[in-house]
Design a protein around this motif. Structure first.
Motif, mmCIF file in Angstrom:
data_model
loop_
_atom_site.group_PDB
_atom_site.id
_atom_site.type_symbol
_atom_site.label_atom_id
_atom_site.label_comp_id
_atom_site.label_asym_id
_atom_site.label_seq_id
_atom_site.Cartn_x
_atom_site.Cartn_y
_atom_site.Cartn_z
ATOM 1 N N ILE A 1 -6.314 -1.391 -11.028
ATOM 2 C CA ILE A 1 -6.154 -0.296 -10.082
ATOM 3 C C ILE A 1 -7.487 -0.027 -9.374
ATOM 4 N N GLY A 2 -7.421 0.101 -8.045
ATOM 5 C CA GLY A 2 -8.620 0.382 -7.270
ATOM 6 C C GLY A 2 -9.305 -0.843 -6.701
ATOM 7 N N ASP A 3 -8.854 -2.051 -7.080
ATOM 8 C CA ASP A 3 -9.428 -3.264 -6.499
ATOM 9 C C ASP A 3 -9.175 -3.301 -4.994
ATOM 10 N N ARG A 4 -10.122 -3.846 -4.266
ATOM 11 C CA ARG A 4 -10.037 -3.819 -2.804
ATOM 12 C C ARG A 4 -10.195 -5.211 -2.203
ATOM 13 N N VAL A 5 -9.448 -5.445 -1.135
ATOM 14 C CA VAL A 5 -9.574 -6.666 -0.347
ATOM 15 C C VAL A 5 -9.893 -6.244 1.083
ATOM 16 N N HIS A 6 -10.996 -6.783 1.622
ATOM 17 C CA HIS A 6 -11.432 -6.419 2.972
ATOM 18 C C HIS A 6 -10.986 -7.483 3.962
ATOM 19 N N LEU A 7 -10.272 -7.054 4.994
ATOM 20 C CA LEU A 7 -9.827 -7.935 6.076
ATOM 21 C C LEU A 7 -10.314 -7.350 7.388
ATOM 22 N N GLY A 8 -11.577 -7.639 7.726
ATOM 23 C CA GLY A 8 -12.144 -7.043 8.925
ATOM 24 C C GLY A 8 -12.209 -5.534 8.776
ATOM 25 N N PRO A 9 -11.630 -4.784 9.757
ATOM 26 C CA PRO A 9 -11.673 -3.318 9.668
ATOM 27 C C PRO A 9 -10.640 -2.732 8.704
ATOM 28 N N VAL A 10 -9.783 -3.561 8.148
ATOM 29 C CA VAL A 10 -8.737 -3.083 7.253
ATOM 30 C C VAL A 10 -9.122 -3.356 5.808
ATOM 31 N N THR A 11 -8.924 -2.367 4.954
ATOM 32 C CA THR A 11 -9.156 -2.512 3.519
ATOM 33 C C THR A 11 -7.850 -2.241 2.780
ATOM 34 N N LEU A 12 -7.431 -3.184 1.959
ATOM 35 C CA LEU A 12 -6.237 -3.035 1.141
ATOM 36 C C LEU A 12 -6.663 -2.688 -0.281
ATOM 37 N N ILE A 13 -5.990 -1.695 -0.891
ATOM 38 C CA ILE A 13 -6.360 -1.209 -2.222
ATOM 39 C C ILE A 13 -5.161 -1.333 -3.156
ATOM 40 N N ALA A 14 -5.393 -1.917 -4.326
ATOM 41 C CA ALA A 14 -4.333 -1.994 -5.341
ATOM 42 C C ALA A 14 -4.053 -0.592 -5.865
ATOM 43 N N ARG A 15 -2.849 -0.087 -5.590
ATOM 44 C CA ARG A 15 -2.522 1.300 -5.954
ATOM 45 C C ARG A 15 -1.684 1.386 -7.220
ATOM 46 N N GLU A 16 -0.726 0.491 -7.365
ATOM 47 C CA GLU A 16 0.105 0.473 -8.562
ATOM 48 C C GLU A 16 0.248 -0.972 -9.038
ATOM 49 N N LEU A 17 0.358 -1.140 -10.345
ATOM 50 C CA LEU A 17 0.512 -2.465 -10.934
ATOM 51 C C LEU A 17 1.823 -2.557 -11.692
ATOM 52 N N SER A 18 2.370 -3.758 -11.730
ATOM 53 C CA SER A 18 3.530 -4.054 -12.563
ATOM 54 C C SER A 18 3.153 -5.202 -13.490
ATOM 55 N N ASP A 19 4.101 -5.646 -14.279
ATOM 56 C CA ASP A 19 3.828 -6.766 -15.182
ATOM 57 C C ASP A 19 3.481 -8.039 -14.418
ATOM 58 N N ASP A 20 3.955 -8.134 -13.167
ATOM 59 C CA ASP A 20 3.735 -9.345 -12.381
ATOM 60 C C ASP A 20 2.497 -9.275 -11.502
#
Length: 592
Positions: free
Chosen positions: A540-559
């Motif tokens: 939770i909270g891991d981030r991927v930066h794609l230029g001006p956009v940042t994606l954040i892992a908000r919820e996790l499942s078993d997969d």
């Protein structure tokens, strides 16, 4: 009378050194300096070449103090190692703690032989002295710095740093004995003793741990006596194992792991009391080692010793880590960080006192080189620990918030914290937002009265709500109880403007915002992209930066990742997070 006054001076001087180390550490924190380095520096200033002028060269006492302190530190590290930490890392960690030490020692011996022209066995001995990572240094710097690592990286480092000390101690002792009596130990004897001492150590630690846990459950000991019993029992396991020619350091660590994962009453309180003893052991050990150093002797071998330190940091340790961890699927960033955090500490200097005790040729050279290697490691690697974690993306987001948190000991030794919140008017919890399943509301304080949850229809503004929750997830409760403005800001800060399912394709996100991505990444879903980026250790909270956009892992499942938050960085007037754009994006991808 003189002897009596000398005793007072001894006690006062020893306490003054400890107080000076503690005081200096407060200043060092402001500069980010490794505190263990400060304790060594205080010892050196008090030593023969410093203003203190204390002449200390008792290697027998140093070995005794170091053994006692290291036993307590390893036992404490074992107590704090959760059984879940071993899942998926036992094989690679044990390989790194055994074969990794041997590989590091052998590789370093080539550099030692080239720079100091020592014999083969002497070169391997010096390599063995500095080969292991120091559990005290790793535990201390990670926890003192508040650094939160990914679970696999953190577990590998902590377990390896504890498990490899016995290997280094055993290897150093056997090599020193061979140099003292080369006709008494052959290669086959060496291997047999290595296996025998490890077997006896592991067995004694396991049996001792079970016995200690059983005694703590059955004996009616108060908190102070229970902690004293725990420490004395650990030293007893250490001493008995060594008497029967087992690896005493391995035994005391295994005993700590066994006790820490069994049902022991008052376990949290025991840890807090033992923590003070562990601190004292670390401070005393580093102060004594600082006293033992003679800078005017160390300067004679400073340049080649720094060369050994550089070789160890840049070649020896990284090669050993890559050889041991790469076959188990560790990624480049994980291997790079674990290789860099091969911190050398008091164990290296402690091991260097063994050749001095045995009066081996070149023993002083071994000690001086080991001392320089430890100082260089603490200066370079210790000071850049946080920077390396951020650059290699193995650190989790910092989660400290101004929340009152009280540790509570629970039956069964479950890892929970009791967290108290003042319920603000307009808080999300008042609007019906549920608490997560892993958090349990235990009581409510209203107008000075304690109320049980089943006696209250609803939480009201001004109440104090107390919940039990895992320490690592507590920060995710903050927004539920904060005022609306702060709650929105906290949620936005953590997870971005909004969230959507992670089965959206990366190409769709890139196309919507005009982002440039690699063609091979286009077919991936966001969940797959997170898994590939973080080498299947997403949290939770891991981030991927794609230029001006940042994606954040908000919820996790078993997969893997189940929901993703999104942040858009303002770039002047070219791309701003307008509400209509966000709502459109959310509607488009939630229909998919």
């Amino acid at each position: 009378m003189n002897a009596i006054h000398a005793t007072y001076w001894l006690f006062g001087g020893a306490a003054a050194l400890v107080l000076a180390g503690i005081g200096s550490s407060l200043i060092a924190r402001r500069f980010g300096a490794p505190l263990l380095l400060v304790f060594i520096a205080v010892g050196m200033l008090a030593g023969v070449d410093g203003p203190g002028g204390i002449r200390f060269d008792d290697y027998g006492l140093t070995y005794a103090v170091g053994s006692f302190a290291l036993a307590i530190i390893l036992f404490d590290g074992g107590l704090r190692t959760r059984r879940e930490s071993f899942r998926g890392v036992v094989a690679p960690t044990m390989l790194l703690a055994t074969a990794g030490v041997l590989i590091t020692a052998v590789l370093t011996s080539f550099a030692v032989r080239w720079m100091f022209h020592l014999g083969t066995v002497e070169s391997v001995l010096l390599g063995a002295v500095v080969a292991s990572t120091d559990a005290a240094a790793v535990f201390f710097l990670l926890r003192a710095g508040g650094l939160q690592l990914r679970s696999r990286v953190g577990a590998t480092l902590e377990i390896e740093s504890s498990a490899n000390d016995p290997v280094a101690v055993l290897l150093t002792t056997l090599l020193a004995q061979y140099l003292a009596t080369p006709d008494g130990i052959g290669p086959s004897d060496f291997v047999i003793r290595l296996v025998t001492e490890f077997g006896i150590g592991a067995f004694a630690g396991f049996v001792g741990g079970i016995a200690i846990a059983a005694a703590l459950r059955k004996l009616p000991l108060s908190g102070g006596l229970a902690a004293l019993f725990l420490g004395a029992a650990a030293i007893f396991v250490f001493g008995v194992t060594g008497t029967f020619h087992g690896s005493a350091f391995l035994a005391v660590y295994v005993a700590g792991v066994v006790v820490g994962n069994r049902n022991v009453p008052g376990f949290v309180n025991l840890l807090s009391v033992l923590d003070a003893g562990t601190w004292l052991c670390q401070i005393v050990m580093f102060l004594v080692l600082g006293l033992l150093a003679s800078p005017h002797q160390i300067l004679k071998t400073l340049v080649p010793a720094l060369g050994i330190a550089a070789f160890l940091m840049l070649v020896g340790r990284p090669v050993a880590v890559a050889m041991c961890l790469a076959p188990f699927g560790y990624g480049k960033r994980e291997i790079g960080f674990i290789a860099w955090v091969g911190l050398r500490g008091a164990v290296g200097i402690f091991l260097a006192s063994i050749p001095m005790l045995m009066n081996l040729p070149n023993a002083a050279l071994v000690f001086n080189v080991a001392f320089v290697v430890v100082l260089a490691s603490l200066l370079v690697q210790g000071w850049t620990l946080g920077l390396a974690a951020r650059l290699l993306n193995v650190a989790l987001p910092h989660r400290d918030r101004a929340v009152r948190r009280v540790e509570l000991d629970l039956p069964g030794s479950l890892e929970r914290e009791l967290v108290g919140y003042s319920v603000a008017p307009g808080a999300s919890i008042l609007g019906g937002s549920p608490t997560p399943g892993w958090a349990q509301l235990t009581m409510i304080v209203r107008n000075g009265q304690i109320l049980m949850p089943d006696t209250v229809e609803a939480i009201a503004p001004g109440d104090y709500a107390y919940l039990l929750a895992p320490p690592g997830r507590v920060y995710r409760l903050d927004w539920l109880f904060a005022p609306p403005d702060e709650a929105r800001e906290a949620e936005r800060e953590l997870f971005g403007e909004f969230s959507f399912d992670a089965d959206v394709r990366l190409a769709d996100v890139a196309g919507f915002y005009g982002l440039v991505i690699r063609p091979k990444d286009a077919p991936l879903t966001l969940a797959e992209h997170f898994a590939r980026t973080f080498e299947h250790t997403v949290e939770i909270g891991d981030r991927v930066h794609l230029g001006p956009v940042t994606l954040i892992a908000r919820e996790l499942s078993d997969d893997g990742v189940a929901k993703v938050g999104l942040k858009i960085k303002r770039l002047g007037n070219t791309l701003a997070p307008h509400s209509w754009l966000l709502r459109t994006f959310e509607r488009v991808f939630r229909r998919r």
